[in-house]
Write a protein that holds these residues in place. Structure first.
Motif: not given
Lengths: 492, 255
Positions: B156-157, B161-162, B164, B166, B168-169, B171, B181, B237-240
């Motif tokens: 997730f870094f 988190d969602a 997408a 994006d 926090h690492f 960029n 997504r 699952a998390g991204s639908g």
């Protein structure tokens, strides 16, 4: 008078000042009603799906990701929140919680959920977050009044100057540093309400301000304080709203936007490249920011690096090229920076970005605040061979909360190093380590590949087409105008 | 009447079309396509103007007054100097060196190899299925939840988190991490492809996909085979989204 007496007097004056001044100017208004009623089942379901990874199943801020992020996720059970529109020590309004969930917290891993969740879903999460309040505070003493922020005054140099004065007077620099880089004498070893380490914000990095970096956001933070952190409300120390706006304008003036680039362009200069990192030529060289990430691939994996960006400038003359690397550090520690280049250029192919690979080794220039310059050739993290610095030289130091390091090398490449030539792109990558954060070896922040380009002066041939076409058009126009004027005169 | 503004209306229309094509259309169109549209628009406007003699004369009138010297001196200088400057500036934009990074063509979804190495074994890509995608919803949910923990301690870094792309690492990398997504990523890929990408990471990419640009770790060095499959269950699952499958493909072919 002895110096201790002077100090006592000064302290007395400081604490007496608010009493003698006017009462704090903090206009408030009643809190607006919450537009969406709680649906506990929906709130819980949404929370389980989107929030538990960081904030934990019971809202204690201890989810599976909590250990891997800085700052740590919020523990909701004590109902202490930083970004609010209520006075210091009070609970946030529902709208405040909704705002944080919607917009996220810059400089943290909390995303702006408005991109992914509907308004109704976000309101349900507000209710769910409040449900974790183990002391029942949201029921007993909910916020009734919220601070009216109002419109920001016009930002003028005079306003900023006044803010600067207040910054000195009210000792903001004690934590945030004289230049706002989070490097004040008290910055080290700070803890939040939970005993977790916390660092004063670096005012030059507006994109990391938790509450946002608009002047209104900064004013709100001065007025309300950040509950649970060492950042207090300044309504007593700075009662006049006008003065708090001045301070907000000054803090805003310290920050700049991030300026990312794919290419670090080295400008050509005719004389010597200055050895002083504060020289005018470096200012004029222009800068580029290169964001950094934790090294989380090779053991020991490093999830919480202290640094998230390095700023670079470059200059070259007919003999040599030099890079000026800058990074802010609130605590001096013993930092180390490294520049990584391929040993040999190979078209667009590059070595593995973490210390190269067996086929394509890298040349690493390291500068350490304690041990100075070292150099190595690496064909993988475990295969690093120290080499002599050769024609490479470095000088660096720490001043005003910032490291500045100059790395310098002749343009001509020797054995096992790339040559620099005007117009030639050379891959570069950065690595940065903060001594105070226990960073050494593979514990570091790093980038992937970018390019360094000694940018040639604009060639004369570049003017050929623009000037040629311009003059051709002008000639045609004049010819046409002359013809039309003659025939117009004749017709008359 | 309006006739005396014909030239100005034509120029305003041309500028409006340019602004509309450039700023209102997302994602932005390539410069070459914009060029074609603008050429067509220019021709269209000129044709419309020239179709009627009176309109054409009205269109030319302001220009004539400049060239014949009847317009105010300021207007004459403005037009006579402005046109060459505009053309020269256009030529500068097209010919001056910009010193941008070299263009590196990159295949985004490369052909997976027929087999690859996993913890020292050969894995055939063709028959690879997620062994944990079970019909029993309770079991599936259990594995997905375990995958969630793996995702938030490893992925997730960067991927966010969602989910997408994006985190926090994110960029710090170019190309940026995949956005799960986005319909152009995992939802158009089979799980076997995703498994290959996760297990072999950036260094496992073929040359055409510029492996040296990818910061994707070789996850088989850090996770077990089962953990990778669990994480894959979660990113869908998390991204639908749902993975592309052979059954669907066959179904489409039958139609």
């Amino acid at each position: 008078m002895r110096s201790t007496d002077l100090l006592a007097l000064a302290l007395a004056a400081l604490f007496a000042a608010p009493l003698s001044a006017d009462a704090p100017q903090v206009p408030t208004e009643p809190v607006k009603p919450t537009p969406v009623a709680a649906d506990p089942e929906a709130g819980r379901r949404l929370y389980d799906r989107y929030c538990t990874q960081c904030h934990g199943a019971e809202g204690k801020g201890d989810g599976p990701a909590a250990e891997f992020v800085y700052p740590r996720p919020r523990d909701f059970t004590l109902a202490i929140f930083k970004v609010r529109t209520t006075l210091s020590g009070q609970l946030p309004t529902d709208q405040d919680l909704f705002h944080i969930i919607s917009e996220g917290l810059p400089g943290t891993s909390m995303p702006a959920w408005k991109k992914f969740l509907t308004e109704n879903e976000r309101w349900q999460l507000v209710h769910q977050v409040k449900a974790f309040d183990s002391l029942g505070l949201f029921n007993e003493e909910p916020a009734k009044e919220r601070v009216v922020i109002g419109a920001a005054p016009e930002v003028t140099p005079a306003l900023i100057a006044k803010g600067k004065e207040l910054y000195q007077q009210k000792k903001c620099w004690q934590c945030h540093g004289q230049y706002g880089r989070g490097d004040g004498p008290s910055a080290q070893g700070m803890k939040d309400e939970w005993g977790f380490p916390i660092r004063p914000v670096n005012f030059t990095k507006g994109w990391r301000f938790r509450g946002g970096d608009r002047i209104e956001d900064i004013y709100r933070t001065f007025t309300t304080g950040f509950n649970g952190t060492p950042m207090p409300s300044f309504v007593d120390a700075i009662p006049a709203a006008e003065d708090r706006w001045a301070l907000a304008a000054f803090v805003k003036s310290l920050s700049r936007p991030q300026k990312n680039a794919q290419v670090l362009k080295a400008g050509h200069i005719t004389g010597e490249i200055p050895a002083d990192p504060y020289a005018m030529e470096w200012e004029q060289a222009g800068f580029a920011d290169f964001p950094l990430a934790g090294q989380i691939i090779k053991e020991p994996r490093w999830f919480k690096p202290a640094h998230d960006v390095i700023t670079a400038r470059a200059l070259y003359n007919d003999k040599e090229i030099a890079l000026l690397l800058e990074w802010d550090d609130g605590t001096q520690g013993a930092d180390q920076v490294a520049l990584q280049l391929p040993v040999q250029p190979a078209g667009n192919e590059k070595p593995y970005f973490i210390l190269g690979d067996e086929r394509r080794p890298v040349d690493i220039w390291r500068w350490n605040a304690q041990t100075g310059l070292t150099r190595a050739t690496a064909s993988g993290a475990a295969r690093q061979t120290p080499r002599g610095a050769g024609n490479l030289s470095a000088q660096g130091g720490y001043r005003d909360g910032q490291y500045r390091v100059i790395l310098r090398r002749p343009l001509k490449g020797g054995e096992g190093e790339v040559a620099f030539e005007p117009g030639g792109f050379v891959p570069i990558a950065f690595q940065l380590q903060d001594g105070d954060n226990g960073e050494e070896g593979l514990k570091m922040a790093l980038s992937t590949w970018y390019y360094l380009l000694p940018q040639p002066p604009m060639p004369l041939s570049a003017w050929f087409w623009p000037l040629g076409i311009g003059f051709l058009a002008l000639g045609g126009e004049l010819w046409l105008a002359r013809r039309m004027r003659t025939s117009a005169r004749r017709a008359a | 009447m309006m006739a005396r503004y014909t030239l100005y209306l034509a120029v305003a229309l041309w500028l409006a079309i340019l602004a509309g094509l450039k700023y209102l259309i997302h994602p932005p169109m390539p410069a070459s396509v914009l060029m074609i549209y603008m050429t067509l628009s220019t021709l269209g406007i000129l044709l419309f103007v020239a179709a009627d003699e009176a309109r054409f004369q009205a269109f030319l009138a302001p220009l004539k007054s400049v060239f014949e010297g009847r317009a105010p001196l300021a207007a004459q200088v403005l037009v006579l100097a402005g046109i060459p400057l505009l053309l020269g500036w256009g030529a500068w934009l097209r010919t001056a060196p910009t010193w941008d990074a070299p263009f590196e063509p990159r295949v985004v979804h490369p052909e997976p190899p027929s087999s690859f190495s996993l913890h020292g074994r050969r894995i055939e890509t063709a028959n690879l299925k997620n062994p944990l995608r079970l019909p029993d919803p309770v079991q599936l949910e259990k594995y997905t939840q375990e995958g969630k923990t793996i995702y938030y301690q490893n992925c997730f870094f960067c991927h966010g988190d969602a989910l997408a792309g994006d985190g926090h690492f994110a960029n710090a990398f170019s190309p940026i991490p995949a956005n799960f997504r986005d319909v152009g990523t995992i939802s158009m890929l089979q799980e076997s492809f995703v498994f290959w990408r996760v297990a072999t990471g950036g260094p496992g990419l073929p040359k055409g996909a510029t492996p040296w640009l990818s910061a994707m770790p070789v996850w088989q060095n850090l996770l077990t085979e089962e953990e990778i499959w669990k994480a894959i269950l979660y990113i869908y699952a998390g991204s639908g989204s749902t993975p592309r499958t052979w059954d669907e493909e066959a179904g489409h072919e039958k139609h």
